[in-house]
Write a protein that holds these residues in place. Structure first.
Motif, PDB file in Angstrom:
ATOM      1  N   GLN A   1       0.829  -1.201   0.000  1.00 21.32           N
ATOM      2  CA  GLN A   1       0.000   0.000   0.000  1.00 21.32           C
ATOM      3  C   GLN A   1       0.866   1.254   0.000  1.00 21.32           C
ATOM      4  O   GLN A   1       1.812   1.378   0.796  1.00 21.32           O
ATOM      5  N   VAL A   2       0.524   2.170  -0.877  1.00 25.28           N
ATOM      6  CA  VAL A   2       1.141   3.497  -0.912  1.00 25.28           C
ATOM      7  C   VAL A   2       0.031   4.518  -0.686  1.00 25.28           C
ATOM      8  O   VAL A   2      -0.948   4.548  -1.434  1.00 25.28           O
ATOM      9  N   THR A   3       0.190   5.309   0.351  1.00 32.24           N
ATOM     10  CA  THR A   3      -0.789   6.343   0.665  1.00 32.24           C
ATOM     11  C   THR A   3      -0.092   7.691   0.679  1.00 32.24           C
ATOM     12  O   THR A   3       0.875   7.886   1.415  1.00 32.24           O
ATOM     13  N   VAL A   4      -0.583   8.592  -0.158  1.00 33.30           N
ATOM     14  CA  VAL A   4      -0.025   9.942  -0.237  1.00 33.30           C
ATOM     15  C   VAL A   4      -1.052  10.897   0.344  1.00 33.30           C
ATOM     16  O   VAL A   4      -2.131  11.092  -0.218  1.00 33.30           O
ATOM     17  N   SER A   5      -0.711  11.457   1.496  1.00 28.45           N
ATOM     18  CA  SER A   5      -1.677  12.297   2.203  1.00 28.45           C
ATOM     19  C   SER A   5      -0.950  13.237   3.140  1.00 28.45           C
ATOM     20  O   SER A   5       0.098  12.897   3.690  1.00 28.45           O
ATOM     21  N   SER A   6      -1.527  14.420   3.313  1.00 34.77           N
ATOM     22  CA  SER A   6      -0.958  15.370   4.264  1.00 34.77           C
ATOM     23  C   SER A   6      -1.632  15.229   5.618  1.00 34.77           C
ATOM     24  O   SER A   6      -1.262  15.921   6.573  1.00 34.77           O
TER      25      SER A   6
END
Length: 119
Positions: free
Chosen positions: A114-119
């Motif tokens: 899983q790759v999650t890109v979030s601020s």
């Protein structure tokens, strides 16, 4: 039995970087093709990048200039360097190979990371 194990996924902020690795093991004569796919929730699985045994690469337009695929044929590994990550890159990333096993070629898949890109 051929097995693929991915690693390197995680949570990263927009603009950040991650490097995915995939290691192939098992009895195979050769690997002709290695690739990374991704699948976001509610979307179809899509090809992100691929590399042949001759080192020819193909990169999806959506990640061109930001992602780089490379391989170490001796170690049966493929890598995906992901830079300038965007929220839309969030997905499960799958490694896939086409390997020659006992004569014919077969496609194999990893379990995904899983790759999650979030601020």
């Amino acid at each position: 039995q051929v097995r693929l194990v991915e690693s390197g996924g995680g949570l990263v902020q927009p603009g950040g970087s991650l490097r995915l690795s995939c290691a192939a093991s098992g009895s195979m004569s050769s690997i002709n093709f290695m690739a990374w796919y991704r699948q976001a929730p509610g979307k179809q699985r899509e090809l992100v990048a691929s590399i042949t045994s001759g080192s020819s690469t193909n990169i999806a337009d959506s990640v061109k200039g930001r992602f780089t695929i490379s391989s170490d044929n001796a170690k049966k590994m493929v890598f995906l360097q992901m830079n300038s990550l965007k929220t839309e890159d969030t997905a499960t990333y799958y490694c896939a190979i086409v390997a020659v096993v006992g004569g014919p070629s077969f496609q194999y898949w990893g379990q995904g990371t899983q790759v999650t890109v979030s601020s």
